[in-house]
Scaffold this active site. Structure first.
Site, PDB file in Angstrom:
ATOM      1  N   ASP A 251       7.636   1.689  -0.884  1.00  0.00           N
ATOM      2  CA  ASP A 251       7.663   0.438  -1.792  1.00  0.00           C
ATOM      3  C   ASP A 251       8.248   1.708  -2.269  1.00  0.00           C
ATOM      4  OD1 ASP A 251       7.300  -1.886  -3.987  1.00  0.00           O
ATOM      5  OD2 ASP A 251       5.473  -0.229  -4.938  1.00  0.00           O
ATOM      6  N   ASP A 253       8.405   0.386  -7.702  1.00  0.00           N
ATOM      7  CA  ASP A 253       7.257   0.421  -8.540  1.00  0.00           C
ATOM      8  C   ASP A 253       6.168   0.668  -7.916  1.00  0.00           C
ATOM      9  OD1 ASP A 253      10.413   0.045  -9.736  1.00  0.00           O
ATOM     10  OD2 ASP A 253      10.416  -2.158  -8.902  1.00  0.00           O
ATOM     11  N   THR A 293      12.113  -2.478  -1.769  1.00  0.00           N
ATOM     12  CA  THR A 293      11.964  -3.231  -2.763  1.00  0.00           C
ATOM     13  C   THR A 293      11.792  -4.698  -3.635  1.00  0.00           C
ATOM     14  OG1 THR A 293      11.727  -2.218  -5.097  1.00  0.00           O
ATOM     15  CG2 THR A 293      13.683  -1.798  -4.240  1.00  0.00           C
ATOM     16  N   ASN A 294      11.254  -5.210  -3.404  1.00  0.00           N
ATOM     17  CA  ASN A 294      11.564  -6.934  -4.319  1.00  0.00           C
ATOM     18  C   ASN A 294      12.414  -6.689  -5.383  1.00  0.00           C
ATOM     19  OD1 ASN A 294      11.111  -7.892  -2.376  1.00  0.00           O
ATOM     20  ND2 ASN A 294       9.073  -8.464  -2.354  1.00  0.00           N
ATOM     21  N   GLN A 295      13.164  -7.252  -5.748  1.00  0.00           N
ATOM     22  CA  GLN A 295      14.397  -7.274  -7.094  1.00  0.00           C
ATOM     23  C   GLN A 295      14.294  -8.577  -7.648  1.00  0.00           C
ATOM     24  OE1 GLN A 295      13.771  -4.040  -9.083  1.00  0.00           O
ATOM     25  NE2 GLN A 295      12.871  -3.486  -7.748  1.00  0.00           N
ATOM     26  N   CYS A 353      13.853 -11.958   3.204  1.00  0.00           N
ATOM     27  CA  CYS A 353      13.502 -10.423   3.063  1.00  0.00           C
ATOM     28  C   CYS A 353      12.432 -10.257   2.292  1.00  0.00           C
ATOM     29  CB  CYS A 353      15.144  -9.944   2.894  1.00  0.00           C
ATOM     30  SG  CYS A 353      16.133 -10.921   1.963  1.00  0.00           S
ATOM     31  N   LYS A 355       9.723  -9.544   0.313  1.00  0.00           N
ATOM     32  CA  LYS A 355       7.842  -9.059   0.742  1.00  0.00           C
ATOM     33  C   LYS A 355       7.285 -10.156   0.477  1.00  0.00           C
ATOM     34  CE  LYS A 355       8.062  -4.729  -1.430  1.00  0.00           C
ATOM     35  NZ  LYS A 355       8.079  -3.739  -1.616  1.00  0.00           N
TER      36      LYS A 355
HETATM   37 ZN   LIG Z   1      15.081 -11.558  -0.387  1.00  0.00          ZN
END
Ligand SMILES: [Zn+2]
Length: 432
Positions: A251, A253, A293-295, A353, A355
């Site tokens: 991950d 952050d 990473t989720n952004q 995509c 998470k």
């Molecule tokens: Zn996505």
């Protein structure tokens, strides 16, 4: 499929180890580098090899002869005068029938050449260098690419880099369309990178093949001993992409960079102090370090794709300064809940995509031939732990990041809990 190995260079820096031997004849674990290269090529069915040697390269010819003892066919081009890294290819026209690989003879490597070639042919390119991040991007020439992997330019190591950059360097291996040989129209001194690669980039016909496989030069005594160690430990062949790979998914952050407010621009990104050391340990192991990473800041319109690229370039620069590098970075720009001011409508979707869904891990697994069941996920939230569990990975939760519990995933129990990424990586690698 054929290959040309450029073994004409000198290699004086290794004299303490090699004496007067040409550098490609330096022995690693009992075999010359050149023999390791030939064995790798042969494993992919490439058994027609031309070796370019200087007139001092007799040791090479005496060792390999016509190649029969090694199960392949070898032809030689002998340069009476030094012709640089490309001039000798003028004489290759009589040996080379179709597309081919060009390999520099001082590189220790093991590559799935068939996978590489399939990719190169899919690009309809003239030239496809193998590119990878390295442990010293700050003093390396970098390849600048677009999202289709087309090379836009070479960022010379002599440039004053007052900007963040992606850690992507030319490994010294090229897939070449047969027409490349037409660019070498006389037997004079020619530099492959400066002249042939550069002119192909200008024509828009050069793409990179990104690979996590092992390619390192042994050009200094320090590098030589570390390569020999990797060879003894089986890391070089393990990283060949025809073998299933193992990843440590990370991950971002709260795991690599300091947790706080959302990172909306590059100035906000600050590494956790032990992150470079942890990632360097992964680089030296059989695992691949890959960021997941989720952004949602992009979907919310709080940052742009360009700014996110700058943020990731900063992360790569800061890691690179400490000799650490990432295999790849995957991010999800989406967010499911719409109805906010300034949001980017088309990214406000339920995607595959974000998470704890595993779309990013599946993509990485396909691109790097990863066995998810032998891989790990390290993250600071129960959402990360749930992601790892959903993908069949083992998981470690680190307490360096987001302290808030997330009720939604409270049943996601990690295999271990660690203080930070370094402690987590040491747990995986069994290091004290
Ligand atoms: Zn996505």
């Amino acid at each position: 499929m054929q290959a040309i190995i450029q073994a004409g260079g000198a290699g004086t820096r290794l004299k303490s180890i090699t004496g007067d031997l040409p550098k490609p004849m330096v022995s690693i674990n009992g075999k010359p580098i050149l023999e390791w290269q030939i064995l790798s090529l042969k494993q992919s069915g490439i058994i027609d090899v031309t070796i370019v040697i200087s007139k001092n390269g007799n040791a090479i010819k005496e060792y390999f002869k016509d190649g029969k003892d090694f199960g392949i066919k070898i032809s030689y081009i002998v340069e009476e005068i030094p012709l640089g890294t490309a001039g000798g290819l003028y004489f290759a026209k009589e040996f080379i029938k179709d597309d081919f690989f060009l390999v520099f003879g001082d590189l220790m490597l093991d590559i799935d050449w068939g996978r590489y070639r399939d990719y190169a042919l899919s690009k309809k390119a003239l030239l496809v260098p193998l590119a990878h991040p390295n442990s010293h991007p700050f003093d390396s020439d970098l390849l600048v690419i677009d999202e289709s992997n087309k090379i836009l330019r070479i960022d010379s190591k002599h440039n004053v880099r007052d900007y963040y950059y992606k850690n992507l360097t030319n490994a010294g291996i090229y897939w070449c369309d047969h027409n490349i040989l037409e660019l070498i129209d006389e037997p004079k001194k020619i530099d492959f990178e400066k002249e042939i690669l550069t002119s192909t980039i200008e024509r828009g016909a050069a793409f990179v093949y990104k690979s996590s496989e092992y390619v390192k030069d042994c050009g200094t005594p320090y590098r030589y001993y570390s390569v020999e160690n990797d060879c003894k430990n089986g890391i070089i062949s393990a990283k060949r992409l025809s073998n299933k790979q193992k990843a440590i998914f990370l991950d971002r952050d709260g795991t690599i960079n300091v947790f706080g407010d959302f990172v909306r621009n590059a100035s906000k990104l600050e590494l956790i102090d032990v992150a470079p050391e942890a990632i360097k340990l992964i680089d030296e192991s059989e695992y691949l370090p890959i960021v997941i990473t989720n952004q949602p800041v992009i979907a919310r319109g709080e940052t742009t794709f360009d700014e996110l690229a700058r943020i990731h370039n900063k992360m790569e620069v800061l890691l690179g300064e400490k000799n650490a590098y990432l295999t790849d970075i995957y991010f999800c720009p989406h967010h499911p809940d719409s109805g906010y001011e300034g949001e980017v409508k088309e990214l406000k979707i339920v995607c595959d995509c974000r998470k704890p869904k595993i779309g990013m891990l599946l993509k990485a697994a396909s691109e790097y031939n990863i066995d998810l069941s032998k891989s790990w996920f390290i993250g600071d939230t129960s959402q990360d732990v749930q992601t790892g569990i959903n993908a069949g990975c083992k998981t470690i939760r680190v307490t360096s990041g987001d302290p808030r519990p997330n009720k939604k995933y409270e049943n996601a129990v990690p295999n271990y809990v660690a203080n930070d990424i370094l402690e987590a990586v040491k747990l995986i690698l069994n290091k004290k």
